[in-house]
Write a protein that holds these residues in place. Structure first.
Motif, short mmCIF file in Angstrom:
data_model
loop_
_atom_site.label_atom_id
_atom_site.label_comp_id
_atom_site.label_asym_id
_atom_site.label_seq_id
_atom_site.Cartn_x
_atom_site.Cartn_y
_atom_site.Cartn_z
N LEU A 164 0.88 -1.24 0.05
CA LEU A 164 -0.03 -0.04 -0.07
C LEU A 164 0.88 1.33 -0.11
O LEU A 164 0.55 2.26 -0.70
CB LEU A 164 -0.93 0.03 1.33
N GLU A 165 1.88 1.24 0.68
CA GLU A 165 2.64 2.60 0.86
C GLU A 165 3.65 2.58 -0.57
O GLU A 165 3.95 3.91 -0.86
CB GLU A 165 4.05 2.32 1.81
N ALA A 166 3.72 1.67 -1.29
CA ALA A 166 4.57 1.73 -2.46
C ALA A 166 3.78 1.86 -3.68
O ALA A 166 4.32 2.41 -5.02
CB ALA A 166 5.33 0.33 -2.69
N THR A 167 2.48 2.17 -3.66
CA THR A 167 1.62 2.34 -4.81
C THR A 167 2.02 3.71 -5.13
O THR A 167 2.35 4.65 -4.49
CB THR A 167 0.19 2.42 -4.47
N ARG A 168 2.00 4.17 -6.54
CA ARG A 168 2.47 5.19 -7.11
C ARG A 168 1.13 6.16 -7.49
O ARG A 168 -0.16 5.55 -7.53
CB ARG A 168 2.79 4.97 -8.62
N LEU A 169 1.15 7.42 -7.55
CA LEU A 169 -0.06 8.29 -7.82
C LEU A 169 -0.02 8.22 -9.41
O LEU A 169 -1.24 8.51 -9.77
CB LEU A 169 0.34 9.79 -7.20
N SER A 170 1.00 8.25 -10.21
CA SER A 170 0.61 8.18 -11.69
C SER A 170 1.82 7.53 -12.62
O SER A 170 2.76 7.24 -11.74
CB SER A 170 0.61 9.59 -12.23
N PHE A 178 -1.53 7.82 -16.83
CA PHE A 178 -2.37 6.97 -15.89
C PHE A 178 -2.50 7.59 -14.65
O PHE A 178 -1.43 7.59 -13.97
CB PHE A 178 -1.43 5.32 -15.98
N CYS A 179 -3.69 7.53 -13.92
CA CYS A 179 -3.96 7.74 -12.68
C CYS A 179 -5.11 7.38 -12.36
O CYS A 179 -5.90 6.67 -13.06
CB CYS A 179 -3.94 9.29 -12.48
N HIS A 180 -5.58 7.33 -11.05
CA HIS A 180 -6.96 6.68 -10.49
C HIS A 180 -8.17 7.66 -10.86
O HIS A 180 -8.96 6.99 -11.43
CB HIS A 180 -6.62 6.46 -9.24
N ALA A 181 -8.08 8.83 -10.74
CA ALA A 181 -9.18 9.60 -10.53
C ALA A 181 -9.38 10.60 -12.08
O ALA A 181 -10.43 10.78 -12.35
CB ALA A 181 -9.43 10.51 -9.40
N GLY A 182 -8.20 11.21 -12.20
CA GLY A 182 -8.17 12.07 -13.38
C GLY A 182 -7.20 13.27 -12.94
O GLY A 182 -6.29 13.11 -12.12
N ALA A 183 -7.36 14.32 -13.45
CA ALA A 183 -6.38 15.37 -13.35
C ALA A 183 -7.20 16.82 -13.47
O ALA A 183 -8.23 16.95 -13.86
CB ALA A 183 -5.32 15.55 -14.52
N ARG A 184 -6.45 17.89 -12.78
CA ARG A 184 -6.92 19.03 -12.66
C ARG A 184 -6.77 19.71 -13.96
O ARG A 184 -5.59 20.07 -14.37
CB ARG A 184 -6.45 19.83 -11.48
N PRO A 185 -7.95 20.36 -14.66
CA PRO A 185 -7.71 21.24 -15.87
C PRO A 185 -6.89 22.41 -15.81
O PRO A 185 -7.00 22.92 -14.56
CB PRO A 185 -9.23 21.14 -16.38
N GLY A 186 -5.92 22.47 -16.36
CA GLY A 186 -5.21 23.92 -16.41
C GLY A 186 -3.83 23.71 -15.77
O GLY A 186 -2.97 24.68 -15.65
N VAL A 187 -3.71 22.47 -14.89
CA VAL A 187 -2.38 22.40 -13.95
C VAL A 187 -1.70 21.39 -15.11
O VAL A 187 -2.17 20.32 -15.21
CB VAL A 187 -3.00 21.76 -12.78
N PRO A 188 -0.48 21.55 -15.18
CA PRO A 188 0.20 20.56 -15.85
C PRO A 188 0.50 19.27 -15.12
O PRO A 188 0.31 19.20 -14.20
CB PRO A 188 1.88 21.22 -15.77
N LEU A 189 0.56 18.20 -16.02
CA LEU A 189 0.29 16.87 -15.44
C LEU A 189 1.64 16.71 -14.37
O LEU A 189 1.22 16.06 -13.22
CB LEU A 189 0.54 15.85 -16.22
N ASP A 190 2.57 16.95 -14.52
CA ASP A 190 3.86 16.92 -13.67
C ASP A 190 3.82 17.70 -12.08
O ASP A 190 4.54 17.85 -11.31
CB ASP A 190 5.26 17.08 -14.02
N GLU A 191 2.73 18.58 -12.18
CA GLU A 191 2.26 19.44 -10.91
C GLU A 191 1.02 18.94 -10.28
O GLU A 191 0.41 19.75 -9.43
CB GLU A 191 2.30 20.99 -11.45
N LEU A 197 -5.38 13.92 -8.37
CA LEU A 197 -5.10 12.41 -8.79
C LEU A 197 -5.74 11.14 -8.28
O LEU A 197 -6.18 10.17 -9.14
CB LEU A 197 -3.39 11.93 -8.78
N VAL A 198 -6.03 11.35 -7.10
CA VAL A 198 -6.86 10.15 -6.58
C VAL A 198 -8.05 10.33 -5.96
O VAL A 198 -9.06 9.59 -6.08
CB VAL A 198 -5.99 9.97 -4.85
N TRP A 199 -8.70 11.58 -6.18
CA TRP A 199 -10.10 12.07 -5.59
C TRP A 199 -10.93 12.76 -6.53
O TRP A 199 -12.02 12.72 -6.68
CB TRP A 199 -10.19 12.66 -4.34
N ILE A 200 -10.38 13.48 -7.67
CA ILE A 200 -10.90 14.46 -8.60
C ILE A 200 -12.22 13.69 -9.14
O ILE A 200 -12.09 12.75 -9.66
CB ILE A 200 -10.19 15.23 -9.15
#
Length: 261
Positions: A164-170, A178-191, A197-200
């Protein structure tokens, strides 16, 4: 079949600049195939069936560099969460695997560390997870915090905690993110933030924003795999529908694998 060092493969494929030199417009590097599996939620039977189906697919369609990405939400709601975590922790797959963090793993990890409310976890279907580890959810609610943490430590093995501790965010592979929930529009993927990444949900799902990569995700259940110009959703609500979905990505091609039990 042997694939060499999976960590070297993942590091190379995670390079945002990795593309097919012979076909610069390709979405994935030459010789690469990615299987991205949606939310499992304790359905070890469906996971077993999907692992077998991917193994058959690799055997029938050999490829130099296959990779399986699991998009999170391995636990809760379904009956066999501990078995799912055990298989993932052992990496018992026909390909190298990358496991991403889902919001359900996020909360479970916090409960294990004593930093999140047990009631919140139970409200998200965590009672099924506790039972899969041989714990009584009602009895856990009545315990003092110290006793509860001792019970969790005694039932959730160190290897499962480490997983569980070793799982990655993206993960980025070629022109897919690849991510679980999605990404915030307007924010670079590396930020992108951990929270997004987990809840949106709605801010991502209702947006046509061009992230520069196609977002491959789960988190929000759909009846059939959903393909939008900027995203692919493969969460087909396995715990209730009995259908687990994976998208298969290769070059510019996309297809889907499904198992039903």
């Amino acid at each position: 079949m042997r694939f060499g060092n999976p960590f070297k493969l993942i590091a190379r494929l995670s390079n945002p600049d990795a593309v097919d030199r012979h076909h610069p417009d390709a979405m994935l590097p030459d010789g690469t195939r990615v299987y991205a599996i949606g939310d499992i939620h304790g359905r070890a039977d469906l996971l077993d069936a999907m692992v077998s189906k991917i193994a058959d697919d690799v055997r029938e369609r050999p490829v130099d560099q296959p990779l399986t990405v699991l998009l999170g939400d391995y636990i809760d709601r379904g009956p066999r969460s501990a078995e799912v975590i055990d298989r993932l922790a052992r990496s018992d797959f026909a390909t190298p695997i990358v496991t991403l963090t889902g919001n359900h793993e996020d909360i479970f990890g916090q409960v294990l560390r004593g930093s999140a409310s047990l009631d919140r976890f139970l409200g998200m279907g965590g009672d099924a997870t506790l039972r899969s580890y041989g714990l009584d959810p009602r009895a856990m609610q009545r315990m003092r915090t110290s006793d509860r943490q001792a019970a969790l430590r005694g039932s959730v093995s160190p290897s499962h905690r480490a997983f569980l501790e070793a799982t990655r965010l993206s993960l980025t592979v070629g022109r897919y993110f690849f991510c679980h929930a999605g990404a915030r529009p307007g924010v670079p993927l590396d930020e992108q933030s951990r929270e997004d990444l987990v809840w949106i949900r709605d801010d991502f799902l209702k947006s046509s924003f061009d992230f520069g990569k196609i977002i491959v995700h789960g988190h929000t259940p759909v009846k059939t795999p959903e393909v939008r110009p900027n995203a692919i959703n493969v969460d087909t609500k396995a715990f209730a529908s009995g259908v687990l979905t994976a998208v298969v990505l290769e070059g510019n091609q996309r297809r889907f694998l499904q198992v039903r039990v």
